[in-house]
Enzyme design. Structure first.
Site, mmCIF file in Angstrom:
data_model
loop_
_atom_site.group_PDB
_atom_site.id
_atom_site.type_symbol
_atom_site.label_atom_id
_atom_site.label_comp_id
_atom_site.label_asym_id
_atom_site.label_seq_id
_atom_site.Cartn_x
_atom_site.Cartn_y
_atom_site.Cartn_z
ATOM 1 N N ASN A 197 2.258 -101.916 -12.011
ATOM 2 C CA ASN A 197 1.582 -103.201 -11.758
ATOM 3 C C ASN A 197 0.092 -103.007 -11.453
ATOM 4 O O ASN A 197 -0.578 -103.929 -10.995
ATOM 5 C CB ASN A 197 2.265 -103.956 -10.615
ATOM 6 C CG ASN A 197 2.191 -103.207 -9.280
ATOM 7 O OD1 ASN A 197 1.590 -102.132 -9.205
ATOM 8 N ND2 ASN A 197 2.792 -103.762 -8.252
ATOM 9 N N HIS B 274 -1.253 -100.857 -9.203
ATOM 10 C CA HIS B 274 -1.650 -100.425 -7.851
ATOM 11 C C HIS B 274 -2.167 -98.991 -7.864
ATOM 12 O O HIS B 274 -1.775 -98.184 -8.714
ATOM 13 C CB HIS B 274 -0.512 -100.616 -6.829
ATOM 14 C CG HIS B 274 0.643 -99.672 -6.943
ATOM 15 N ND1 HIS B 274 1.951 -100.072 -6.821
ATOM 16 C CD2 HIS B 274 0.717 -98.315 -7.139
ATOM 17 C CE1 HIS B 274 2.756 -99.025 -6.923
ATOM 18 N NE2 HIS B 274 2.029 -97.946 -7.130
ATOM 19 N N ASP C 99 -1.020 -92.181 1.212
ATOM 20 C CA ASP C 99 -0.143 -93.197 1.782
ATOM 21 C C ASP C 99 1.131 -92.577 2.354
ATOM 22 O O ASP C 99 1.414 -91.399 2.128
ATOM 23 C CB ASP C 99 0.206 -94.273 0.730
ATOM 24 C CG ASP C 99 0.420 -93.672 -0.664
ATOM 25 O OD1 ASP C 99 0.783 -92.484 -0.755
ATOM 26 O OD2 ASP C 99 0.231 -94.389 -1.659
ATOM 27 N N GLU D 57 -1.274 -103.074 -3.536
ATOM 28 C CA GLU D 57 -0.599 -103.908 -4.526
ATOM 29 C C GLU D 57 -1.560 -104.998 -5.019
ATOM 30 O O GLU D 57 -2.589 -105.255 -4.389
ATOM 31 C CB GLU D 57 0.655 -104.541 -3.892
ATOM 32 C CG GLU D 57 1.696 -103.534 -3.412
ATOM 33 C CD GLU D 57 2.537 -102.942 -4.546
ATOM 34 O OE1 GLU D 57 2.007 -102.719 -5.649
ATOM 35 O OE2 GLU D 57 3.737 -102.682 -4.311
HETATM 36 C C1 F6R Z 1 1.603 -92.332 -4.383
HETATM 37 C C2 F6R Z 1 0.764 -93.450 -4.785
HETATM 38 C C3 F6R Z 1 1.179 -94.402 -5.854
HETATM 39 C C4 F6R Z 1 1.675 -93.717 -7.099
HETATM 40 C C5 F6R Z 1 2.114 -94.770 -8.128
HETATM 41 C C6 F6R Z 1 2.650 -94.153 -9.391
HETATM 42 O O1 F6R Z 1 0.954 -91.575 -3.372
HETATM 43 O O2 F6R Z 1 -0.242 -93.602 -4.212
HETATM 44 O O3 F6R Z 1 0.067 -95.206 -6.184
HETATM 45 O O4 F6R Z 1 0.666 -92.931 -7.648
HETATM 46 O O5 F6R Z 1 3.104 -95.581 -7.564
HETATM 47 O O6 F6R Z 1 3.830 -93.483 -9.107
HETATM 48 P P1 F6R Z 1 4.463 -92.497 -10.161
HETATM 49 O O7 F6R Z 1 3.470 -91.437 -10.381
HETATM 50 O O8 F6R Z 1 5.708 -91.986 -9.506
HETATM 51 O O9 F6R Z 1 4.714 -93.299 -11.389
#
Ligand code: F6R
Length: 249
Positions: free
Chosen positions: A130, A132, A63, A137
């Site tokens: 959450n 995702h 992403d 989301e």
């Molecule tokens: C980032 C991504 C997100 C993160 C998620 C957890 O490329 O795809 O899904 O993996 O937001 O973020 P952290 O690891 O910072 O808690």
């Protein structure tokens, strides 16, 4: 789905990636954020000290924020270079174009590019509090393709720690869809800490549902969830997963 509960998840994650790369994998799917950082550090160490080579391997990111150029310190294109790919001998690293004049067109082009350079051999994933994955989301279609998404306020708050203020966290992202992610041959999700325990319980033991996008791992033919005891603390069947891992044939 395999659930691995260990004190050092990054070791198991690095083993999965190293085994794939040594076995001829040509495309890796990379996540950003804090969760895979220890894995990247361990892979860099193995590259430097043990000769693990990524030559001939290309990568695709999950992403990117809309509106951040790849030079911006918080863009995911920059993040992955700074924290991983600039330190190993990997080939091309592709990411969605967050600066494209038309994000919809850029998202479709990125999906087509993944199909062209893929299939992804191993897709590394983190999980949002959450539920995702990527930036799919809750309520994301379970077969979605790469597209522009609006971040929830919760995700923007969670990610505000990387920016100077909450207001600087972009509202929109281009993310691989759940269907795109599931095209990968293998999914490896890493999570640590109590803050991820509810999301992990919902993803692993809850229903397959758009309300927890990570539950799509239950549907994938080869998914591994690698977590520490804190992230596993709300799993009803934690002892069973440990038993199965200890007796892995
Ligand atoms: C980032 C991504 C997100 C993160 C998620 C957890 O490329 O795809 O899904 O993996 O937001 O973020 P952290 O690891 O910072 O808690």
């Amino acid at each position: 789905m395999e659930v691995v509960i260990v004190d050092r998840p990054e070791q198991v994650m690095a083993d999965i990636i190293a085994e794939a790369v040594s076995g001829g994998a040509s495309t890796l799917g990379l996540a950003t954020g804090s969760s895979p950082l220890a894995t990247y550090t361990e892979l860099i160490r193995r590259h430097r000290e043990e000769g693990l080579s990524f030559a001939g391997v290309n990568a695709v990111l999950l992403d990117e924020y809309v509106g951040l150029p790849p030079t911006h310190p918080e863009s995911y294109a920059r993040f992955i270079r700074d924290n991983f790919t600039d330190h190993i001998d990997i080939g091309e690293v592709h990411s969605p174009d967050g600066m494209a004049p038309d994000s919809k067109v850029a998202a479709e082009a990125y999906d087509a590019l993944i199909a062209q350079v893929g299939p992804v051999d191993v897709q590394i994933l983190g999980i949002g509090s959450n539920g995702h994955i990527g930036f799919n989301e809750p309520s994301s279609s379970l077969t979605s393709r790469t597209r522009i998404k609006t971040l929830t306020e919760k995700t923007r708050q969670d990610n505000a720690r990387f920016f100077d203020s909450f207001d600087e966290v972009p509202m929109h992202v281009i993310t691989q869809g759940l269907g795109t992610i599931c095209d990968a041959k293998r999914l490896a999700l890493v999570a640590t800490g109590e803050g991820k325990a509810d999301a992990i319980a919902a993803a692993v033991e809850g229903p397959l549902a758009a309300s927890c996008p990570a539950s799509i791992l239950q549907w994938h033919r080869h998914a591994t969830v690698v977590i520490d005891p804190a992230a596993a603390s709300k799993l009803a069947d934690a002892e069973y997963y440990k038993y199965v891992y200890a007796h892995k044939p």
